[in-house]
Every structure is written in C-alpha cells, then in structure tokens.
Design an enzyme around this catalytic site. Structure first.
Site, PDB file in Angstrom:
ATOM      1  N   GLY A   1      13.756   3.680   2.599  1.00  0.00           N
ATOM      2  CA  GLY A   1      13.579   4.678   3.649  1.00  0.00           C
ATOM      3  C   GLY A   1      12.269   4.580   4.399  1.00  0.00           C
ATOM      4  N   GLN A   2      11.459   3.539   4.112  1.00  0.00           N
ATOM      5  CA  GLN A   2      10.198   3.417   4.860  1.00  0.00           C
ATOM      6  C   GLN A   2      10.494   2.973   6.283  1.00  0.00           C
ATOM      7  OE1 GLN A   2       7.182   0.787   3.205  1.00  0.00           O
ATOM      8  NE2 GLN A   2       5.626   1.524   4.641  1.00  0.00           N
TER       9      GLN A   2
ATOM     10  N   ASN B   1       7.622   6.015   0.151  1.00  0.00           N
ATOM     11  CA  ASN B   1       8.732   5.083   0.339  1.00  0.00           C
ATOM     12  C   ASN B   1       8.149   3.685   0.514  1.00  0.00           C
ATOM     13  OD1 ASN B   1      10.691   7.163   0.304  1.00  0.00           O
ATOM     14  ND2 ASN B   1      10.293   7.611   2.455  1.00  0.00           N
TER      15      ASN B   1
ATOM     16  N   ASP C   1       4.124  15.961   9.651  1.00  0.00           N
ATOM     17  CA  ASP C   1       5.207  15.026   9.961  1.00  0.00           C
ATOM     18  C   ASP C   1       5.951  15.513  11.214  1.00  0.00           C
ATOM     19  OD1 ASP C   1       6.999  12.826   8.076  1.00  0.00           O
ATOM     20  OD2 ASP C   1       7.989  13.785   9.782  1.00  0.00           O
TER      21      ASP C   1
ATOM     22  N   HIS D   1       1.805   5.725   3.518  1.00  0.00           N
ATOM     23  CA  HIS D   1       1.661   7.176   3.665  1.00  0.00           C
ATOM     24  C   HIS D   1       2.293   7.884   2.475  1.00  0.00           C
ATOM     25  CE1 HIS D   1       5.220   5.746   5.867  1.00  0.00           C
ATOM     26  NE2 HIS D   1       5.819   6.870   5.493  1.00  0.00           N
TER      27      HIS D   1
ATOM     28  N   HIS E   1       4.065  11.310   1.519  1.00  0.00           N
ATOM     29  CA  HIS E   1       4.686  12.539   2.011  1.00  0.00           C
ATOM     30  C   HIS E   1       4.316  13.690   1.069  1.00  0.00           C
ATOM     31  CE1 HIS E   1       7.775  10.642   4.751  1.00  0.00           C
ATOM     32  NE2 HIS E   1       7.567   9.608   3.948  1.00  0.00           N
TER      33      HIS E   1
HETATM   34  P1  DGP Z   1       8.849   6.923   6.079  1.00  0.00           P
HETATM   35  O1  DGP Z   1      10.318   7.075   6.354  1.00  0.00           O
HETATM   36  O2  DGP Z   1       8.498   7.092   4.604  1.00  0.00           O
HETATM   37  O3  DGP Z   1       8.284   5.646   6.671  1.00  0.00           O
HETATM   38  O4  DGP Z   1       8.161   8.151   6.805  1.00  0.00           O
HETATM   39  C1  DGP Z   1       7.739   8.108   8.118  1.00  0.00           C
HETATM   40  C2  DGP Z   1       7.579   9.527   8.570  1.00  0.00           C
HETATM   41  O5  DGP Z   1       6.770   9.531   9.712  1.00  0.00           O
HETATM   42  C3  DGP Z   1       8.873  10.238   8.960  1.00  0.00           C
HETATM   43  O6  DGP Z   1       9.037  11.381   8.123  1.00  0.00           O
HETATM   44  C4  DGP Z   1       8.677  10.659  10.400  1.00  0.00           C
HETATM   45  C5  DGP Z   1       7.198  10.521  10.606  1.00  0.00           C
HETATM   46  N1  DGP Z   1       6.794  10.082  11.912  1.00  0.00           N
HETATM   47  C6  DGP Z   1       7.295   9.025  12.609  1.00  0.00           C
HETATM   48  N2  DGP Z   1       6.633   8.881  13.769  1.00  0.00           N
HETATM   49  C7  DGP Z   1       5.695   9.858  13.799  1.00  0.00           C
HETATM   50  C8  DGP Z   1       4.698  10.216  14.760  1.00  0.00           C
HETATM   51  O7  DGP Z   1       4.523   9.611  15.814  1.00  0.00           O
HETATM   52  N3  DGP Z   1       3.922  11.286  14.445  1.00  0.00           N
HETATM   53  C9  DGP Z   1       4.076  11.980  13.265  1.00  0.00           C
HETATM   54  N4  DGP Z   1       3.249  13.027  13.055  1.00  0.00           N
HETATM   55  N5  DGP Z   1       4.992  11.660  12.356  1.00  0.00           N
HETATM   56  C10 DGP Z   1       5.799  10.609  12.619  1.00  0.00           C
END
Ligand code: DGP
Length: 112
Positions: A91-92, A85, A30, A98, A100
């Site tokens: 919080g999505q 989420n 992440d 995905h 976490h």
């Molecule tokens: P959510 O809030 O459940 O939709 O989680 C999205 C997650 O994705 C958040 O923890 C940050 C991560 N994230 C957002 N953009 C990127 C990216 O470009 N690369 C990576 N590796 N993670 C990302």
C-alpha cells in the site's frame, strides 16, 4: 532531499498542515484521512522506504516513533495505530518513508 511529494513538503515547497517539526523530522495531516486523526511523520532525510534505512539511521528511526507518540498525545489520542507501508504491494504510494498515526475511532485487526 529526494524529489517526492513529501520531500517538497519537507522543504516547504508544497503546503501541508504541519503539526510538528524539528531539524530531522516533520509531522503533518494526511490529505486523505482514514480516521478522525490521521497524521504522517517523515524524516527530512529522503529514505524511500523502511527496508532501505541503514544502520546509521537507527537514532532517526527511533526519533520518528517518539515524534509519532508525541503528536498522537498532542492530538488527544490515548489509543492509536502507527503504520509503515513498505512497498507498493503493502500500500505504499509515496516513496519517502512515513509513519502513519491513525486514531480517533475504533481500529479493527487484522488490517486489510
Ligand atoms: P502510503 O500509502 O503509506 O504511501 O501513504 C501515503 C499517504 O500520503 C496517503 O495516506 C495519502 C497521503 N498523501 C498523498 N499525497 C499527499 C499530499 O500531497 N499531502 C498530504 N498531506 N498527504 C498526502
């Protein structure tokens, strides 16, 4: 594949620190980690949220959980949390399903 950030990562069009991949799933770090270990497990198939997964997706959804436990073990975690989420109010922020994988510190309950 859907045109989300994670779709681009799955296609190799955006960089990511990939820790696992196979024909149907991918796991990577992440970008905004909430714990010492924070990985994301995604299907290559562009399902936008868990609520829109279909019956045919059941084997894939099970696979995502197996991959999540595998990458957690590979990261040396015994205790960890898996989070999905569903929707902006939960919080999505990225609308490509995905899981976490969060660990490496004590995790409080209930979550925020
Ligand atoms: P959510 O809030 O459940 O939709 O989680 C999205 C997650 O994705 C958040 O923890 C940050 C991560 N994230 C957002 N953009 C990127 C990216 O470009 N690369 C990576 N590796 N993670 C990302």
């Amino acid at each position: 594949m859907g045109d989300s950030i994670f779709g681009k990562i799955a296609r190799g069009e955006l960089p990511a620190t990939v820790v696992y991949q196979d024909d149907t799933a991918l796991a990577f770090a992440d970008l905004n980690p909430q714990a010492p270990t924070h990985l994301l497990v995604i299907p290559r198939k562009p399902i936008d949220r868990i609520a829109n997964a279909e019956q045919d997706d059941e084997p894939l959804l099970g696979h995502l959980l197996r991959v999540a436990s595998r990458v957690a073990a590979d990261a040396g975690l015994e205790d960890y949390r898996l989070v999905i989420n569903n929707g902006a109010g939960a919080g999505q922020t990225v609308f490509h399903l995905h899981v976490h994988v969060i660990g490496g510190r004590p995790l409080g309950w209930p979550p925020g």
